[in-house]
Design an enzyme around this catalytic site. Structure first.
Site, mmCIF file in Angstrom:
data_model
loop_
_atom_site.group_PDB
_atom_site.id
_atom_site.type_symbol
_atom_site.label_atom_id
_atom_site.label_comp_id
_atom_site.label_asym_id
_atom_site.label_seq_id
_atom_site.Cartn_x
_atom_site.Cartn_y
_atom_site.Cartn_z
ATOM 1 N N CYS A 14 7.913 20.146 33.352
ATOM 2 C CA CYS A 14 7.241 19.227 34.282
ATOM 3 C C CYS A 14 7.877 19.210 35.668
ATOM 4 O O CYS A 14 7.276 18.698 36.612
ATOM 5 C CB CYS A 14 7.218 17.817 33.707
ATOM 6 S SG CYS A 14 6.442 17.759 32.092
ATOM 7 N N HIS A 63 5.620 12.822 39.201
ATOM 8 C CA HIS A 63 5.069 13.466 38.007
ATOM 9 C C HIS A 63 4.315 12.423 37.181
ATOM 10 O O HIS A 63 4.791 11.312 36.977
ATOM 11 C CB HIS A 63 6.196 14.095 37.191
ATOM 12 C CG HIS A 63 5.741 14.576 35.857
ATOM 13 N ND1 HIS A 63 4.630 15.383 35.710
ATOM 14 C CD2 HIS A 63 6.207 14.346 34.604
ATOM 15 C CE1 HIS A 63 4.450 15.628 34.424
ATOM 16 N NE2 HIS A 63 5.383 15.011 33.735
ATOM 17 N N ASN A 103 -1.033 13.920 31.334
ATOM 18 C CA ASN A 103 0.156 14.625 31.801
ATOM 19 C C ASN A 103 -0.153 16.125 31.859
ATOM 20 O O ASN A 103 -0.359 16.749 30.821
ATOM 21 C CB ASN A 103 1.306 14.329 30.829
ATOM 22 C CG ASN A 103 2.595 15.032 31.199
ATOM 23 O OD1 ASN A 103 2.627 15.912 32.063
ATOM 24 N ND2 ASN A 103 3.673 14.651 30.537
HETATM 25 O O1 UT7 Z 1 6.343 14.930 31.066
HETATM 26 C C1 UT7 Z 1 7.705 15.025 30.792
HETATM 27 C C2 UT7 Z 1 8.355 13.750 30.554
HETATM 28 N N1 UT7 Z 1 7.653 12.994 29.545
HETATM 29 C C3 UT7 Z 1 7.777 11.689 29.533
HETATM 30 O O2 UT7 Z 1 8.437 11.192 30.405
HETATM 31 C C4 UT7 Z 1 7.171 10.909 28.415
HETATM 32 C C5 UT7 Z 1 8.058 9.760 28.071
HETATM 33 N N2 UT7 Z 1 7.643 8.957 26.950
HETATM 34 C C6 UT7 Z 1 6.538 8.178 26.929
HETATM 35 O O3 UT7 Z 1 5.747 8.200 27.849
HETATM 36 C C7 UT7 Z 1 6.387 7.206 25.793
HETATM 37 O O4 UT7 Z 1 7.601 7.143 25.064
HETATM 38 C C8 UT7 Z 1 5.223 7.540 24.822
HETATM 39 C C9 UT7 Z 1 3.902 7.281 25.516
HETATM 40 C C10 UT7 Z 1 5.325 8.992 24.397
HETATM 41 C C11 UT7 Z 1 5.303 6.627 23.600
HETATM 42 O O5 UT7 Z 1 5.297 5.260 23.996
HETATM 43 P P1 UT7 Z 1 6.379 4.246 23.410
HETATM 44 O O6 UT7 Z 1 6.060 2.936 23.960
HETATM 45 O O7 UT7 Z 1 7.741 4.826 23.715
HETATM 46 O O8 UT7 Z 1 6.048 4.271 21.878
HETATM 47 P P2 UT7 Z 1 6.998 4.674 20.661
HETATM 48 O O9 UT7 Z 1 7.169 6.147 20.616
HETATM 49 O O10 UT7 Z 1 8.199 3.814 20.701
HETATM 50 O O11 UT7 Z 1 6.055 4.228 19.454
HETATM 51 C C12 UT7 Z 1 5.707 2.876 19.243
HETATM 52 C C13 UT7 Z 1 4.771 2.812 18.049
HETATM 53 C C14 UT7 Z 1 5.287 3.587 16.842
HETATM 54 O O12 UT7 Z 1 4.965 2.852 15.698
HETATM 55 P P3 UT7 Z 1 6.086 1.957 14.964
HETATM 56 O O13 UT7 Z 1 7.164 2.919 14.602
HETATM 57 O O14 UT7 Z 1 6.499 0.957 15.974
HETATM 58 O O15 UT7 Z 1 5.334 1.411 13.810
HETATM 59 C C15 UT7 Z 1 4.488 4.861 16.880
HETATM 60 O O16 UT7 Z 1 4.323 5.421 15.599
HETATM 61 O O17 UT7 Z 1 3.508 3.388 18.393
HETATM 62 C C16 UT7 Z 1 3.153 4.382 17.405
HETATM 63 N N3 UT7 Z 1 2.387 5.422 18.055
HETATM 64 C C17 UT7 Z 1 1.041 5.382 18.191
HETATM 65 N N4 UT7 Z 1 0.130 4.480 17.813
HETATM 66 C C18 UT7 Z 1 -1.150 4.720 18.136
HETATM 67 C C19 UT7 Z 1 2.845 6.573 18.646
HETATM 68 N N5 UT7 Z 1 1.809 7.267 19.148
HETATM 69 C C20 UT7 Z 1 0.691 6.549 18.890
HETATM 70 C C21 UT7 Z 1 -0.675 6.742 19.179
HETATM 71 N N6 UT7 Z 1 -1.562 5.802 18.772
HETATM 72 N N7 UT7 Z 1 -1.118 7.824 19.834
#
Ligand code: UT7
Length: 330
Positions: free
Chosen positions: A116, A255, A286
């Protein structure tokens, strides 16, 4: 004494495939909801390239527009730098395919792989080539077909990515258009955001395919935390190198990974507002190396970015890698 040469962006262009994949579409593919995707990421929809549409095609379309806006012909082009982590092939480089498609007979070129952050690395390469006097113009492109390396069975990642391309033309200028560039990498956390297979470490095999090793893998929460802090640092370094403060900046083109990251970085940098941050990830998701030139080109085309504006660009991605640049749109 020879006079210092400066480099500036003199034209921008972009291309996105027409096919739209909405959050509602994704609800039918994996266990997710439009509400989760919108509130956690800010993304509403993304573009998906056709099966026979590749990174080189999207690059070429964006490059044609950038050249037209800079009033240059393909035969004028002397250098082509393509930032991508989804090249058409491992080799030849996408830059070679773009050179042929454009008919840029005088150009050399290469691909640059920095996930990225790739576009800001390529912008630095373009500026350096111009400032050194080696070339009179350079095409700098960020383009990705991430849909080809997305695991469409994993809700953790498949809701995030999209396809597209952005391009700029760089030429010598009387005043510095490229005001500063600051780049960094740290391979210690290479495994929080990576694509394991397809290189020499894990060549394609039945096993690598069965184990979904040819797709992007990301530890989202860890990446999120490092992203915000690193992007704020990169922005501050780029501003300091330009001899400017955040108050001098008209537009922030970051980004486009997550709206919450963009807002957090914009808020921490300045007066707590996010008004100057250009956002298009709601429509494109993204797009990795394409996201900054795509957002920049759109904002130039719709007149938000005006002559004399100073733009702060900041990227963060797999590597880990990051960059900041201050650009004046002359
Ligand atoms: O481009 C290069 C750099 N990339 C980035 O900078 C991306 C950085 N990360 C992010 O943008 C975020 O961490 C994500 C969007 C990828 C995830 O968001 P989050 O708020 O960090 O969620 P999480 O991974 O902590 O997941 C929270 C919950 C989990 O469930 P539990 O364990 O709390 O029960 C996940 O299983 O959300 C669940 N989850 C989803 N639920 C519905 C993860 N993906 C999904 C989904 N739909 N697509």
């Amino acid at each position: 004494m020879s006079q210092k040469r400066y480099a500036a962006i003199t034209g921008a262009g972009h291309y996105v495939p027409p096919n739209v994949l909405t959050n509602a579409d994704l609800e039918t593919m994996v266990e997710t909801t439009d509400e989760w995707i919108r509130t956690r990421t800010g993304i509403r929809e993304r573009r998906i390239a056709a099966p026979d549409e590749f990174t080189s095609h999207m690059s070429t379309a964006a490059a044609r527009q950038a050249l037209a806006n800079a009033k240059l012909a393909p035969e004028d082009v002397e250098a082509i730098f393509v930032a991508t982590c989804t090249p058409d092939m491992i080799f030849p480089s996408t830059a070679c395919l773009v050179q042929a498609a454009l008919g840029a007979k005088r150009a050399y070129g290469y691909d640059l792989s920095s996930a990225c952050s790739g576009f800001l690395m390529a912008l630095d390469a373009g500026a350096t080539a111009i400032e050194s006097g080696r070339v009179q113009n350079a095409l700098v492109i960020g383009a990705e077909k991430l849909s080809a390396v997305t695991d469409w069975t994993s809700r953790d990642t498949c809701v995030l990515f999209g396809d597209g391309a952005g391009a700029v033309v760089m030429q010598p200028s009387e005043r510095p258009g490229m005001r500063s560039s600051y780049l960094g990498v740290d391979g210690h956390q290479a495994d929080i955001l990576f694509l394991p297979a397809g290189g020499c470490r894990l060549p394609a095999s039945e096993k690598s395919v069965q184990e979904h090793q040819h797709f992007i893998q990301m530890a989202g929460r860890e990446t999120f935390k490092v992203a915000v802090n690193t992007m704020v640092g990169a922005a501050q370094q780029a501003l300091a190198r330009a001899g400017l403060t955040e108050a001098d900046i008209d537009w922030m083109v970051f980004h486009q990974a997550n709206k919450r990251i963009i807002d957090a970085v914009a808020q921490r940098l300045g007066d707590g507002t996010t008004d100057r941050a250009i956002v298009n990830l709601d429509r494109y998701g993204n797009t990795s190396a394409a996201s900054i030139p795509l957002a920049f080109s759109e904002a130039v085309a719709d007149g938000r970015i005006q002559s004399g504006n100073k733009i702060l660009m900041v990227a963060f991605g797999g590597g880990l890698s990051w960059g900041g640049a201050v650009v004046e749109w002359l």
